[in-house]
Design a protein around this motif. Structure first.
Motif, PDB file in Angstrom:
ATOM      1  N   LYS A 180       1.710  -0.188  -2.258  1.00  0.00           N
ATOM      2  CA  LYS A 180       1.991  -1.098  -1.122  1.00  0.00           C
ATOM      3  C   LYS A 180       2.850  -0.394  -0.063  1.00  0.00           C
ATOM      4  O   LYS A 180       2.662  -0.583   1.132  1.00  0.00           O
ATOM      5  N   LEU A 181       3.838   0.397  -0.520  1.00  0.00           N
ATOM      6  CA  LEU A 181       4.741   1.061   0.424  1.00  0.00           C
ATOM      7  C   LEU A 181       4.014   2.113   1.255  1.00  0.00           C
ATOM      8  O   LEU A 181       4.397   2.399   2.389  1.00  0.00           O
ATOM      9  N   SER A 182       2.964   2.698   0.672  1.00  0.00           N
ATOM     10  CA  SER A 182       2.280   3.785   1.386  1.00  0.00           C
ATOM     11  C   SER A 182       1.287   3.253   2.426  1.00  0.00           C
ATOM     12  O   SER A 182       0.703   4.020   3.185  1.00  0.00           O
ATOM     13  N   CYS A 183       1.096   1.911   2.461  1.00  0.00           N
ATOM     14  CA  CYS A 183       0.200   1.330   3.475  1.00  0.00           C
ATOM     15  C   CYS A 183       0.897   1.352   4.831  1.00  0.00           C
ATOM     16  O   CYS A 183       1.851   0.600   5.042  1.00  0.00           O
ATOM     17  N   SER A 184       0.427   2.208   5.751  1.00  0.00           N
ATOM     18  CA  SER A 184       1.099   2.306   7.051  1.00  0.00           C
ATOM     19  C   SER A 184       0.407   1.461   8.122  1.00  0.00           C
ATOM     20  O   SER A 184       0.908   1.326   9.231  1.00  0.00           O
ATOM     21  N   ASN A 185      -0.724   0.874   7.753  1.00  0.00           N
ATOM     22  CA  ASN A 185      -1.488   0.063   8.700  1.00  0.00           C
ATOM     23  C   ASN A 185      -0.676  -1.182   9.093  1.00  0.00           C
ATOM     24  O   ASN A 185      -0.182  -1.900   8.246  1.00  0.00           O
ATOM     25  N   ASP A 186      -0.580  -1.451  10.409  1.00  0.00           N
ATOM     26  CA  ASP A 186       0.196  -2.600  10.890  1.00  0.00           C
ATOM     27  C   ASP A 186      -0.305  -3.932  10.334  1.00  0.00           C
ATOM     28  O   ASP A 186       0.464  -4.872  10.174  1.00  0.00           O
ATOM     29  N   VAL A 193      -1.200  -4.689   7.412  1.00  0.00           N
ATOM     30  CA  VAL A 193      -0.730  -5.017   6.056  1.00  0.00           C
ATOM     31  C   VAL A 193       0.796  -4.873   5.948  1.00  0.00           C
ATOM     32  O   VAL A 193       1.337  -4.590   4.894  1.00  0.00           O
ATOM     33  N   TRP A 194       1.516  -5.116   7.065  1.00  0.00           N
ATOM     34  CA  TRP A 194       2.978  -4.967   7.051  1.00  0.00           C
ATOM     35  C   TRP A 194       3.629  -5.932   6.058  1.00  0.00           C
ATOM     36  O   TRP A 194       4.661  -5.628   5.475  1.00  0.00           O
ATOM     37  N   LYS A 195       2.993  -7.095   5.852  1.00  0.00           N
ATOM     38  CA  LYS A 195       3.577  -8.078   4.924  1.00  0.00           C
ATOM     39  C   LYS A 195       3.572  -7.540   3.495  1.00  0.00           C
ATOM     40  O   LYS A 195       4.462  -7.846   2.702  1.00  0.00           O
ATOM     41  N   GLU A 196       2.545  -6.752   3.151  1.00  0.00           N
ATOM     42  CA  GLU A 196       2.495  -6.140   1.816  1.00  0.00           C
ATOM     43  C   GLU A 196       3.640  -5.125   1.661  1.00  0.00           C
ATOM     44  O   GLU A 196       4.291  -5.046   0.622  1.00  0.00           O
ATOM     45  N   ARG A 197       3.854  -4.341   2.735  1.00  0.00           N
ATOM     46  CA  ARG A 197       4.944  -3.360   2.711  1.00  0.00           C
ATOM     47  C   ARG A 197       6.295  -4.057   2.565  1.00  0.00           C
ATOM     48  O   ARG A 197       7.161  -3.641   1.803  1.00  0.00           O
ATOM     49  N   GLU A 198       6.455  -5.151   3.307  1.00  0.00           N
ATOM     50  CA  GLU A 198       7.707  -5.905   3.272  1.00  0.00           C
ATOM     51  C   GLU A 198       7.967  -6.434   1.856  1.00  0.00           C
ATOM     52  O   GLU A 198       9.094  -6.361   1.345  1.00  0.00           O
ATOM     53  N   ALA A 199       6.916  -6.940   1.206  1.00  0.00           N
ATOM     54  CA  ALA A 199       7.071  -7.472  -0.153  1.00  0.00           C
ATOM     55  C   ALA A 199       7.474  -6.368  -1.132  1.00  0.00           C
ATOM     56  O   ALA A 199       8.267  -6.596  -2.050  1.00  0.00           O
ATOM     57  N   ALA A 200       6.924  -5.170  -0.919  1.00  0.00           N
ATOM     58  CA  ALA A 200       7.266  -4.047  -1.806  1.00  0.00           C
ATOM     59  C   ALA A 200       8.741  -3.667  -1.667  1.00  0.00           C
ATOM     60  O   ALA A 200       9.404  -3.308  -2.646  1.00  0.00           O
ATOM     61  N   VAL A 201       9.272  -3.751  -0.443  1.00  0.00           N
ATOM     62  CA  VAL A 201      10.700  -3.473  -0.237  1.00  0.00           C
ATOM     63  C   VAL A 201      11.536  -4.550  -0.922  1.00  0.00           C
ATOM     64  O   VAL A 201      12.559  -4.266  -1.547  1.00  0.00           O
ATOM     65  N   LEU A 202      11.077  -5.796  -0.830  1.00  0.00           N
ATOM     66  CA  LEU A 202      11.761  -6.902  -1.528  1.00  0.00           C
ATOM     67  C   LEU A 202      11.792  -6.654  -3.034  1.00  0.00           C
ATOM     68  O   LEU A 202      12.807  -6.911  -3.704  1.00  0.00           O
ATOM     69  N   VAL A 203      10.695  -6.126  -3.589  1.00  0.00           N
ATOM     70  CA  VAL A 203      10.635  -5.806  -5.021  1.00  0.00           C
ATOM     71  C   VAL A 203      11.763  -4.841  -5.398  1.00  0.00           C
ATOM     72  O   VAL A 203      12.480  -5.048  -6.380  1.00  0.00           O
ATOM     73  N   LEU A 204      11.937  -3.801  -4.596  1.00  0.00           N
ATOM     74  CA  LEU A 204      12.967  -2.799  -4.908  1.00  0.00           C
ATOM     75  C   LEU A 204      14.354  -3.441  -4.945  1.00  0.00           C
ATOM     76  O   LEU A 204      15.182  -3.111  -5.793  1.00  0.00           O
ATOM     77  N   GLY A 205      14.591  -4.372  -4.035  1.00  0.00           N
ATOM     78  CA  GLY A 205      15.867  -5.078  -4.046  1.00  0.00           C
ATOM     79  C   GLY A 205      16.006  -5.996  -5.245  1.00  0.00           C
ATOM     80  O   GLY A 205      17.074  -6.097  -5.851  1.00  0.00           O
ATOM     81  N   ALA A 206      14.899  -6.661  -5.607  1.00  0.00           N
ATOM     82  CA  ALA A 206      14.938  -7.626  -6.721  1.00  0.00           C
ATOM     83  C   ALA A 206      15.219  -6.941  -8.057  1.00  0.00           C
ATOM     84  O   ALA A 206      15.885  -7.500  -8.922  1.00  0.00           O
ATOM     85  N   ILE A 207      14.730  -5.690  -8.238  1.00  0.00           N
ATOM     86  CA  ILE A 207      14.919  -5.006  -9.533  1.00  0.00           C
ATOM     87  C   ILE A 207      16.110  -4.038  -9.512  1.00  0.00           C
ATOM     88  O   ILE A 207      16.356  -3.325 -10.483  1.00  0.00           O
ATOM     89  N   ALA A 208      16.858  -4.045  -8.391  1.00  0.00           N
ATOM     90  CA  ALA A 208      17.946  -3.058  -8.224  1.00  0.00           C
ATOM     91  C   ALA A 208      18.980  -3.136  -9.340  1.00  0.00           C
ATOM     92  O   ALA A 208      19.546  -2.132  -9.743  1.00  0.00           O
ATOM     93  N   GLU A 209      19.241  -4.340  -9.829  1.00  0.00           N
ATOM     94  CA  GLU A 209      20.266  -4.492 -10.872  1.00  0.00           C
ATOM     95  C   GLU A 209      19.673  -4.234 -12.253  1.00  0.00           C
ATOM     96  O   GLU A 209      20.176  -3.417 -13.019  1.00  0.00           O
ATOM     97  N   GLY A 210      18.567  -4.891 -12.565  1.00  0.00           N
ATOM     98  CA  GLY A 210      18.015  -4.839 -13.923  1.00  0.00           C
ATOM     99  C   GLY A 210      17.432  -3.495 -14.310  1.00  0.00           C
ATOM    100  O   GLY A 210      17.448  -3.104 -15.480  1.00  0.00           O
ATOM    101  N   CYS A 211      16.886  -2.764 -13.330  1.00  0.00           N
ATOM    102  CA  CYS A 211      16.203  -1.497 -13.646  1.00  0.00           C
ATOM    103  C   CYS A 211      16.970  -0.285 -13.132  1.00  0.00           C
ATOM    104  O   CYS A 211      16.385   0.774 -12.908  1.00  0.00           O
ATOM    105  N   ILE A 212      18.253  -0.419 -12.932  1.00  0.00           N
ATOM    106  CA  ILE A 212      19.004   0.655 -12.274  1.00  0.00           C
ATOM    107  C   ILE A 212      18.957   1.973 -13.058  1.00  0.00           C
ATOM    108  O   ILE A 212      18.889   3.048 -12.473  1.00  0.00           O
TER     109      ILE A 212
END
Length: 588
Positions: free
Chosen positions: A84-90, A92-111
């Motif tokens: 999802k992060l590697s999608c640079s097409n404008d 599918v920006w919502k997919e990219r945004e969701a992938a960034v949200l994922v990284l924040g959501a797992i920041a504590e549990g998967c550190i």
């Protein structure tokens, strides 16, 4: 976790930052009253997704899964995220945004699993702070803030320091974004980073203040509250570093301008009062030049609110106790910052009478802040409390009675307990009329410690020690009823001046109490207490006060003389090695 096409946030994200906020845009805010001690509750993360929809629920679920299963979810999850992060097409920006949200959501549990790749992840996120889509900019702020602790830990080497500076400048750029949603996310993320970075921010103070004060002039009402929070957090983080003319010239004029512009019954004063509280504590005596008008206005607001409570028509507005709570807390901040310098302000005001009224208020949060201020004033100018000392002590003691109800007003009891201890060491024997009543309230708290707030236990142990220190002859005859539980509580307290006071009380009471302990009649009782006492003494990492070390030495020598015929040696041999090792410095 991808934004739905009809999500309200998509429309909101297009909002221009220069459009004034409507009243309905401004969420209610709650001031948390001043609390003396280590609070058990952890602050919830300032979350960037604040509407409960499928996206938010999915993100929360992933957060929980990551905390339960940890790194085990990464092999399944990360290929999807990377795709999802590697999608640079404008499109599918919502997919990219969701992938960034994922990284924040797992920041504590998967550190642990993310940690080896953290530098790479952060390097990827930094450019997203300047993405053309506002919602990607805002989620990148939040996700970076979730890694704040590790970003700051990395500053001990050159590469990490450079990365920290890039994030700092990236967030400050976004603080001045033209989009309201991004402003909010950046300011909140920056406040989180400030808490972790603390004194690391000192070299960057000028540029940080310039950005925050620029935001102060740019933001609409709703986001202005978050700037106040970021300024207050900055003051808490850097402390006295802020007390330099070049910084105060940037910081204070805009704040004072806003302070003078807002009427006394305007709720926009709340975050400003909180912000001034942090600044007063950080600047210490450096706040003296701003103190008089701030102090006087707090008094005026408290007076007018107490009038509005009784007669809103005469006051001209409806009573709102939050004004009183914020003003009491700001006065506490002034007392803490100015120290004895606040005395001249208190002496020329009717604060004492207003404070007593607040200590007797029916609202727990008003009483909580009132007792915090009582304790702070007891430290720095007790002379002004003396004329109504009996009433203050009576009000504080009432908060500790009826342990079954304590859980409902635990924070009030905590602050009242602390205030009694602060008064005790200042007024000495004048506290004697309430000593036994207070002791009879504190002992059950120590005996039923399970389930009670950690801070209340600590403050009860400290206050009991302070009472025993100033009035050992009153407390000593009763010590066998509580010595064990008290010593156990003392052993849990971190080394500081309050713990020193408590141990002075323990020594004064035990030395006086040797004549009350019937060792021959009850040797096992005395020895049981002695084990707990030795563990409490061993809980110190280092006792800095030489006279306290000598007092403890006298107590141990006293027991040694009482336990004859090999009983002392037998007792010592039964102690845990770590305790015995700590006691060796007392030559027993």
């Amino acid at each position: 976790m991808v934004y739905a096409d009809d999500d309200e946030s998509l429309l909101e994200a297009e909002e221009d930052g220069s459009l004034p906020d409507r009243d309905q845009d401004i969420k209610p805010r709650f001031h948390s009253s001043r609390f003396h001690g280590s609070e058990d509750g952890e602050d919830d993360d300032e979350d960037i997704v604040n509407v409960w929809n499928l996206r938010k629920c999915s993100a929360a679920a992933l957060d929980i899964l990551s905390n339960v299963f940890g790194d085990d979810i990464l092999p399944t999850l990360m290929p999807v995220v990377q795709a999802k992060l590697s999608c640079s097409n404008d499109e599918v920006w919502k997919e990219r945004e969701a992938a960034v949200l994922v990284l924040g959501a797992i920041a504590e549990g998967c550190i642990n699993g993310l940690f080896p790749h953290l530098s790479e992840i952060i390097s990827f996120l930094i450019p997203l702070l300047d993405d053309k889509f506002p919602l990607i900019r805002s989620i990148s702020c939040w996700t970076l803030s979730r890694f704040s602790k590790y970003i700051v830990q990395g500053t001990d080497h050159q590469e990490g320091r450079e990365q920290f500076n890039k994030i700092l400048m990236g967030l400050l750029r976004r603080v001045l974004d033209d989009n309201k949603r991004v402003q909010e996310a950046a300011c909140s993320a920056f406040a989180t980073l400030e808490e972790e970075a603390a004194e690391e921010l000192a070299p960057c103070l000028e540029i940080i203040l310039q950005h925050l004060m620029c935001a102060f002039g740019k933001y609409q009402r709703r986001n202005l509250r978050i700037v106040y929070d970021a300024i207050g957090t900055l003051a808490d983080a850097v402390g006295g570093e802020l007390n330099q003319p070049k910084y105060l010239e940037i910081l204070m004029p805009p704040l004072i301008g806003k302070w003078e512009q807002l009427p006394n019954s305007d709720k926009d004063l709340f975050p400003l009062l909180e912000c001034f509280t942090s600044i007063a504590q950080a600047l210490g005596t450096g706040f003296a030049q701003f103190a008089q008008p701030v102090f006087q206005r707090c008094i005026t607001i408290i007076q007018s609110q107490l009038l509005a409570k009784v007669d809103p028509v005469k006051a001209g507005f409806q009573y709102d106790r939050e004004f009183i709570v914020c003003c009491l807390d700001l006065l506490s901040g002034l007392a803490e910052g100015l120290g004895s310098g606040v005395e001249s302000l208190v002496s020329q005001s009717n604060l004492r009478d207003l404070l007593l009224q607040c200590c007797l208020d029916d609202a727990p949060d008003v009483r909580q802040s009132a007792f915090a201020l009582l304790g702070d004033l007891a430290r720095v100018c007790p002379v002004h409390l003396r004329p109504r000392l009996v009433e203050f002590l009576d009000a504080a003691t009432k908060q500790l009675q009826n342990t079954s109800k304590l859980k409902e007003t635990i924070s009030v009891a905590n602050n009242a307990c602390w205030a009694i201890g602060e008064l005790a060491i200042k007024v000495q024997k004048e506290i004697s009329p309430v000593v036994l009543t207070v002791v009879s309230c504190l002992v059950p708290i120590l005996q039923h410690a399970e389930g009670l707030n950690k801070s209340l236990i600590e403050n009860s142990a400290i206050t009991l020690g302070r009472l025993a220190w100033v009035c050992p002859e009153l407390v000593s005859p009763h010590m066998e009823h509580f010595l064990q539980t008290w010593c156990f509580a003392l052993s849990m307290i971190r080394d500081d001046i309050e713990k020193e006071d408590a141990f002075r009380g323990l020594c004064a009471m035990v030395c006086l109490g040797f004549k009350f302990i019937q060792v021959k009649a009850n040797p096992s009782g005395a020895l049981n207490s002695l084990v707990c006492m030795c563990k409490a003494i061993a809980s110190w990492h280092e006792i800095r006060s030489e006279d306290l070390r000598n007092e403890i030495c006298l107590v141990l020598q006293g027991y040694k003389q009482m336990l004859k015929d090999g009983a002392w040696e037998q007792f010592m041999s039964a102690l845990e090695p770590s305790v015995k090792d700590k006691l060796s410095m007392y030559q027993v």
